[in-house]
Design an enzyme around this catalytic site. Structure first.
Site, short mmCIF file in Angstrom:
data_model
loop_
_atom_site.label_atom_id
_atom_site.label_comp_id
_atom_site.label_asym_id
_atom_site.label_seq_id
_atom_site.Cartn_x
_atom_site.Cartn_y
_atom_site.Cartn_z
N HIS A 207 0.84 -1.28 -0.12
CA HIS A 207 -0.13 -0.11 -0.02
C HIS A 207 0.96 1.51 -0.08
O HIS A 207 0.46 2.05 -0.68
CB HIS A 207 -0.99 0.01 1.17
CG HIS A 207 -2.11 -0.98 1.18
ND1 HIS A 207 -2.28 -2.17 1.14
CD2 HIS A 207 -3.32 -0.57 0.85
CE1 HIS A 207 -3.32 -2.77 0.92
NE2 HIS A 207 -4.38 -1.68 0.76
N HIS A 249 1.60 -3.62 9.50
CA HIS A 249 2.95 -3.38 9.20
C HIS A 249 3.76 -2.82 10.41
O HIS A 249 3.41 -2.07 11.15
CB HIS A 249 3.27 -2.55 8.00
CG HIS A 249 2.70 -3.16 6.64
ND1 HIS A 249 3.48 -3.95 5.85
CD2 HIS A 249 1.66 -3.01 5.77
CE1 HIS A 249 2.99 -4.53 4.71
NE2 HIS A 249 1.69 -3.67 4.70
C1 LIG Z 1 -4.60 -8.41 -5.58
C2 LIG Z 1 -4.14 -7.24 -6.09
C3 LIG Z 1 -4.36 -6.76 -7.27
C4 LIG Z 1 -3.43 -6.43 -4.99
C5 LIG Z 1 -3.06 -6.91 -3.78
C6 LIG Z 1 -2.82 -5.69 -3.15
C7 LIG Z 1 -2.35 -6.02 -1.66
C8 LIG Z 1 -3.57 -6.48 -0.62
C9 LIG Z 1 -1.21 -5.72 -1.00
C10 LIG Z 1 -1.00 -5.85 0.17
O1 LIG Z 1 -0.35 -4.55 0.48
P1 LIG Z 1 0.37 -4.66 2.07
O2 LIG Z 1 1.67 -5.07 1.71
O3 LIG Z 1 0.46 -3.02 2.22
O4 LIG Z 1 -0.43 -5.02 3.18
#
Ligand SMILES: CC(C)=CCC/C(C)=C/COP(=O)(O)O
Length: 286
Positions: A207, A249
């Site tokens: 994110h 995180h």
């Molecule tokens: C399924 C798609 C297209 C993207 C996943 C995005 C996601 C859930 C990323 C994890 O983010 P963090 O590392 O910030 O938790």
């Protein structure tokens, strides 16, 4: 009076350390070996110095045996070089583990929305809204929709490159997560929607990378009024903060994620697909 440097010619670099002999002070390097022309009183001091003695005591027996004599520097394989090599990595290790401990402690303190009954549990829905606003699916779907709806070539070009940037972000974050394999904080409840298998790892925050990259992209390619530009920056910051508050995180995951996303935007600019490039690519494949 001769300068301290002049007392020990032929050596430079390394961190200077004051050594005393007969009431006079000399500069010695911690990282460079003493050469054969070192004055004998300096060689003697290495053996008598308590720090050096302690370090030498921790040497492996093989290395001790290999040095040939207790004053190895006299034979050109001086302990100061070994000390330099041994001391620095251990200092780095201590610094890193301290940083890690601070990171874990701070992240736990800030994880105040990790579940409903946490101290700030009532703010959790708002944090989850921020989570959705930075999720990959709305960004990919929204960009694809704008690309489809855009009737100007310039608009299509910008949207296509944003779409490519989002895909690049998913790939790069996936690679780093798979390589580093840092577990998410223990207080995290894994209730995120639409995740990849690498998303069980936390370093870096996907994110945070997306928010930083898209934030830079929007500021560079959309003509926005000043209040909206501030809003974009605020959104980027809040997405990062919400990752730690939700307990998803550690702080370092988000900080590194911001940096990575910032750099990813540079990559998008470098790989920018212009209409000419696209035509070339499509022409080649036809
Ligand atoms: C399924 C798609 C297209 C993207 C996943 C995005 C996601 C859930 C990323 C994890 O983010 P963090 O590392 O910030 O938790």
């Amino acid at each position: 009076m001769p300068s301290p440097k002049a007392k020990n010619p032929g050596r430079s670099g390394g961190s200077p350390v004051l050594g005393s002999s007969n009431g006079r002070y000399e500069f010695m390097s911690l990282t460079k070996p003493l050469n054969r022309s070192s004055p004998p009183h300096l060689l003697q001091r290495q053996g008598s110095d308590p720090t050096t003695a302690r370090l030498r005591a921790s040497e492996s027996p093989t290395r001790r045996r290999g040095s040939g004599s207790s004053t190895g520097s006299a034979s050109g394989q001086g302990p100061p070089e070994e000390d330099g090599i041994r001391l620095n990595p251990s200092l780095i290790r201590v610094a890193l583990s301290s940083l890690l401990a601070i990171d874990l402690w701070l992240s736990k303190q800030l994880g105040v929305c990790a579940c409903e009954d946490s101290s700030w549990g009532s703010v959790r829905p708002l944090m989850k809204l921020l989570e959705i606003s930075g999720h990959g699916i709305p960004w990919l779907a929204g960009t694809a929709y704008c690309l489809y709806k855009s009737d100007s070539a310039a608009g299509q070009e910008v949207m296509l490159n944003l779409f490519m940037g989002l895909l690049l972000d998913l790939i790069l974050v996936g690679i780093v997560k798979a390589l580093v394999r840092r577990r998410r904080p223990a207080h995290n409840r894994m209730d995120m929607f639409a995740t990849f298998s690498v998303d069980r790892y936390s370093f870096p925050s996907g994110h945070a990378t997306r928010a930083a990259m898209c934030g830079r992209f929007l500021l560079a390619h959309l003509v926005l009024a000043a209040p909206l530009r501030v809003l974009v920056l605020l959104w980027v910051g809040l997405v990062g903060l919400s990752r730690v508050m939700l307990g998803r995180h550690n702080v370092t995951d988000v900080v590194f994620g911001f940096w990575m996303g910032y750099c990813q935007y540079n990559l998008v600019e470098m790989l920018w697909l212009s209409p000419q490039t696209l035509q070339g690519l499509l022409g080649q494949s036809a």
